[in-house]
Design a protein around this motif. Structure first.
Motif, PDB file in Angstrom:
ATOM      1  N   TYR A 245       0.877  -1.305   0.402  1.00  0.00           N
ATOM      2  CA  TYR A 245      -0.178  -0.159   0.131  1.00  0.00           C
ATOM      3  C   TYR A 245       0.962   0.640  -0.135  1.00  0.00           C
ATOM      4  O   TYR A 245       0.556   2.501  -0.485  1.00  0.00           O
ATOM      5  N   MET A 246       2.047   1.016   0.884  1.00  0.00           N
ATOM      6  CA  MET A 246       2.998   2.873   0.677  1.00  0.00           C
ATOM      7  C   MET A 246       3.871   2.284  -0.739  1.00  0.00           C
ATOM      8  O   MET A 246       5.051   2.462  -0.526  1.00  0.00           O
ATOM      9  N   GLY A 247       3.625   1.797  -1.197  1.00  0.00           N
ATOM     10  CA  GLY A 247       4.524   1.684  -2.473  1.00  0.00           C
ATOM     11  C   GLY A 247       5.291   0.660  -2.875  1.00  0.00           C
ATOM     12  O   GLY A 247       6.190   1.027  -3.955  1.00  0.00           O
ATOM     13  N   ALA A 248       5.604  -0.499  -1.921  1.00  0.00           N
ATOM     14  CA  ALA A 248       6.462  -1.487  -2.279  1.00  0.00           C
ATOM     15  C   ALA A 248       6.183  -2.567  -3.708  1.00  0.00           C
ATOM     16  O   ALA A 248       4.920  -2.794  -3.411  1.00  0.00           O
ATOM     17  N   SER A 249       6.694  -2.354  -5.018  1.00  0.00           N
ATOM     18  CA  SER A 249       5.465  -3.241  -6.273  1.00  0.00           C
ATOM     19  C   SER A 249       6.161  -4.198  -6.746  1.00  0.00           C
ATOM     20  O   SER A 249       7.270  -3.788  -7.122  1.00  0.00           O
ATOM     21  N   VAL A 250       6.162  -5.223  -5.971  1.00  0.00           N
ATOM     22  CA  VAL A 250       6.824  -6.420  -6.769  1.00  0.00           C
ATOM     23  C   VAL A 250       5.572  -7.270  -6.912  1.00  0.00           C
ATOM     24  O   VAL A 250       5.459  -7.417  -8.397  1.00  0.00           O
ATOM     25  N   LEU A 251       4.652  -7.320  -6.467  1.00  0.00           N
ATOM     26  CA  LEU A 251       3.362  -8.085  -6.435  1.00  0.00           C
ATOM     27  C   LEU A 251       2.305  -6.946  -6.758  1.00  0.00           C
ATOM     28  O   LEU A 251       2.457  -5.867  -5.875  1.00  0.00           O
ATOM     29  N   ILE A 266       2.658 -18.014  -0.811  1.00  0.00           N
ATOM     30  CA  ILE A 266       3.024 -17.143  -2.117  1.00  0.00           C
ATOM     31  C   ILE A 266       4.773 -16.906  -2.049  1.00  0.00           C
ATOM     32  O   ILE A 266       4.942 -16.643  -1.118  1.00  0.00           O
ATOM     33  N   ASN A 267       5.294 -17.752  -3.279  1.00  0.00           N
ATOM     34  CA  ASN A 267       6.641 -18.221  -3.128  1.00  0.00           C
ATOM     35  C   ASN A 267       7.267 -17.174  -4.291  1.00  0.00           C
ATOM     36  O   ASN A 267       6.805 -17.787  -5.358  1.00  0.00           O
ATOM     37  N   ILE A 268       7.550 -15.827  -4.045  1.00  0.00           N
ATOM     38  CA  ILE A 268       8.402 -14.790  -5.105  1.00  0.00           C
ATOM     39  C   ILE A 268       9.427 -15.463  -5.746  1.00  0.00           C
ATOM     40  O   ILE A 268      10.583 -15.817  -4.686  1.00  0.00           O
ATOM     41  N   LYS A 269       9.741 -15.223  -6.833  1.00  0.00           N
ATOM     42  CA  LYS A 269      11.131 -16.380  -7.068  1.00  0.00           C
ATOM     43  C   LYS A 269      11.235 -15.435  -8.488  1.00  0.00           C
ATOM     44  O   LYS A 269      10.857 -14.892  -8.863  1.00  0.00           O
ATOM     45  N   ASN A 270      12.686 -15.528  -8.869  1.00  0.00           N
ATOM     46  CA  ASN A 270      13.255 -14.520  -9.960  1.00  0.00           C
ATOM     47  C   ASN A 270      14.077 -15.953 -11.023  1.00  0.00           C
ATOM     48  O   ASN A 270      14.401 -17.188 -10.691  1.00  0.00           O
ATOM     49  N   THR A 271      12.717 -15.917 -11.828  1.00  0.00           N
ATOM     50  CA  THR A 271      13.528 -16.720 -13.355  1.00  0.00           C
ATOM     51  C   THR A 271      14.725 -16.533 -13.695  1.00  0.00           C
ATOM     52  O   THR A 271      15.099 -17.100 -14.499  1.00  0.00           O
ATOM     53  N   ASN A 272      15.449 -15.570 -14.087  1.00  0.00           N
ATOM     54  CA  ASN A 272      17.055 -15.353 -13.813  1.00  0.00           C
ATOM     55  C   ASN A 272      17.736 -16.168 -13.027  1.00  0.00           C
ATOM     56  O   ASN A 272      19.270 -16.324 -13.043  1.00  0.00           O
ATOM     57  N   ALA A 273      17.152 -16.204 -11.365  1.00  0.00           N
ATOM     58  CA  ALA A 273      17.869 -17.031 -11.136  1.00  0.00           C
ATOM     59  C   ALA A 273      17.892 -17.953  -9.899  1.00  0.00           C
ATOM     60  O   ALA A 273      17.122 -17.441  -8.777  1.00  0.00           O
ATOM     61  N   PRO A 274      16.938 -19.392 -10.400  1.00  0.00           N
ATOM     62  CA  PRO A 274      15.881 -19.789 -10.404  1.00  0.00           C
ATOM     63  C   PRO A 274      16.386 -20.911  -9.038  1.00  0.00           C
ATOM     64  O   PRO A 274      15.564 -21.120  -8.217  1.00  0.00           O
ATOM     65  N   ASP A 275      17.284 -20.752  -8.294  1.00  0.00           N
ATOM     66  CA  ASP A 275      17.911 -21.005  -7.189  1.00  0.00           C
ATOM     67  C   ASP A 275      17.750 -20.207  -5.126  1.00  0.00           C
ATOM     68  O   ASP A 275      18.083 -21.031  -5.222  1.00  0.00           O
ATOM     69  N   ASP A 276      17.802 -18.737  -6.533  1.00  0.00           N
ATOM     70  CA  ASP A 276      17.784 -18.201  -5.138  1.00  0.00           C
ATOM     71  C   ASP A 276      16.196 -18.414  -4.391  1.00  0.00           C
ATOM     72  O   ASP A 276      14.842 -18.373  -4.837  1.00  0.00           O
ATOM     73  N   LYS A 277      16.089 -19.080  -3.170  1.00  0.00           N
ATOM     74  CA  LYS A 277      14.788 -18.873  -2.481  1.00  0.00           C
ATOM     75  C   LYS A 277      13.997 -18.067  -2.341  1.00  0.00           C
ATOM     76  O   LYS A 277      12.739 -18.080  -2.498  1.00  0.00           O
TER      77      LYS A 277
END
Ligand code: ASP
Length: 446
Positions: A245-251, A266-277
């Motif tokens: 609500y205060m502007g953090a925008s990933v989702l 929900i698990n936010i993951k990185n397509t370019n670094a799939p092994d990152d948690k």
């Protein structure tokens, strides 16, 4: 009775940058095939391939704007087709979108609407994805329901979608759109494929909703302000709601509601670094966040309306009358700190600005105050963390850090849930304030 083994279900949503090119599609396919539980896929439209690139959704909006004004849109539509053909060729697929583009062209000619136009980005990417993965394609227009006023119809959708998907082992459901009961295509607000992913996760009662993007989760603070901020391992829905609500925008901020009802993480993951948690977003957790606070976010552009009246404390109904003036002008307020003879309302400056004198007049008429003073150009910062509860000294640390950084605090608001502390500062102190708070909670702990 024979034991039927229930297969785990993961719903995986891939954002535009994860699907911007054939190369990115290949990474996505590798992620999906690495885990047989990843059975339901929600693609966005192709996003930017490089920073100056244009997202296909924006190309579609621009192209349709031409069609709507009866200008020549053919070249613009061709450019969009080229984006998809590049992906198809790069993946070595035998797939032609000619007939789809013919339909789109006809519908543009017939002014099918801006939402229809924008939705084609996800629709076409879904067709390619389903073809590439050999998964079943489910058109979101036949599964995600909107009401005629454009609002999402959650219960009808859940019924229809769960019945549809129960019969399938796997499926690709394009994000961002659906249709109302007249068959008209409707979209969510921008970034809305995140919402589709969450809706699908609820419908199939997924074990997890993986949201794949181009960062390894949420950061404790905005990387545009803090260099290389640490990332958040686990965050609760409530904390996330405060931060988004205060502007953090990933989702997308509405994406938590459907899964929250079912307690699906929900698990936010990185397509370019799939092994990152990545970051886990959960209903509740006994895991402590590493730094007392979970995250800091903020926004500029607020103003405070300070209202004074002697003996306000004993005048029953004063607050209601003041709020009525805001309600009559359809302005929602963000915070309302108060003193004995003062009361302050913090509102979005851009919403308030053009109605300011009407509101001030309304307050005078309804509540008869002694004085009203407006202070503009304020920023609000939310320091959020489940770890703050019952921890002595958290606010003390925040304010001494701000004092050291020479930042004057204009307003403080702490909810009794102790989940967040909101601080109002001048717009120009915004970044310094965030840096000071980050330093005191994170840098000193590293
Ligand atoms: N493609 C849409 C947008 O750019 C929706 C999404 O990507 O989630 O906003």
């Amino acid at each position: 009775m024979a034991e039927v083994e229930e297969k785990m279900r993961k719903v995986v949503k891939f954002g535009g940058s994860s699907l911007a090119s054939a190369e990115q599609f290949k990474k996505v396919a590798a992620i999906i095939s690495a885990d047989a539980e990843r059975r339901f896929v929600i693609p966005s439209a192709p996003g930017k391939r490089f920073s100056k690139d244009t997202k296909v959704t924006d190309m579609l909006y621009a192209c349709y704007a031409l069609a709507e004004e009866d200008k020549d849109y053919k070249a613009a539509l061709k450019d969009i087709k080229v984006r998809y053909e590049e992906i198809i060729t790069g993946l070595g697929l035998m797939l032609s979108l000619d007939s789809e583009f013919k339909k789109i062209d006809d519908n543009f000619k017939n002014k099918a609407g801006k939402e229809y136009a924008a939705s084609r980005g996800e629709y076409l990417n879904g067709i390619i994805m389903a073809h590439y993965l050999k998964f079943t394609f489910v058109d979101a227009a036949e599964a995600i329901c909107f009401k005629e006023n454009g609002d999402f119809d959650s219960e009808k959708t859940n019924e229809l979608l769960s019945a549809k998907l129960a019969k399938l082992d796997n499926a690709v459901v394009p994000g961002f759109y659906g249709a109302d009961n007249t068959g008209k295509v409707r979209t969510f607000s921008r970034g809305g494929s995140d919402i589709t992913g969450s809706i699908v996760a609820r419908a199939v009662k997924a074990d997890v909703y993986e949201n794949w993007t181009d960062v390894s989760g949420f950061m404790v603070a905005d990387p545009r302000i803090i260099d290389n901020p640490v990332s958040i391992e686990t965050i609760t829905y409530k904390e996330l709601r405060e931060l988004s609500y205060m502007g953090a925008s990933v989702l997308h901020e509405d994406a938590i509601f459907p899964v929250r009802r079912e307690g699906i993480p929900i698990n936010i993951k990185n397509t370019n670094a799939p092994d990152d948690k990545g970051t886990w977003i959960v209903e509740s957790t006994c895991q402590k966040s590493n730094y007392i606070i979970t995250g800091i976010a903020g926004k500029r552009g607020f103003c405070a309306i300070n209202i004074e009246k002697d003996m306000m404390n004993s005048e029953v109904g004063f607050g209601r009358k003041v709020l009525q003036a805001f309600e009559e002008n359809e302005i929602s307020f963000e915070h309302m700190p108060s003193g004995i003879d003062t009361m302050t309302l913090v509102v979005h400056q851009d919403e308030f600005m053009h109605k300011e004198q009407k509101v001030v007049g309304g307050i005078h008429r309804l509540a008869n105050p002694d004085a009203i003073d407006i202070e503009s150009d304020l920023a609000l910062i939310a320091v959020v963390g489940r770890g703050m509860k019952s921890q002595r000294g958290t606010s003390g640390r925040i304010f001494s850090a701000l004092a050291h950084a020479n930042v004057n605090v204009k307003m403080i608001d702490q909810g009794s849930s102790e989940l967040n502390i909101i601080i109002g500062v001048r717009n120009e102190d915004f970044e310094d304030a965030i840096k000071a708070i980050y330093d005191i909670f994170v840098m000193t702990q590293l």
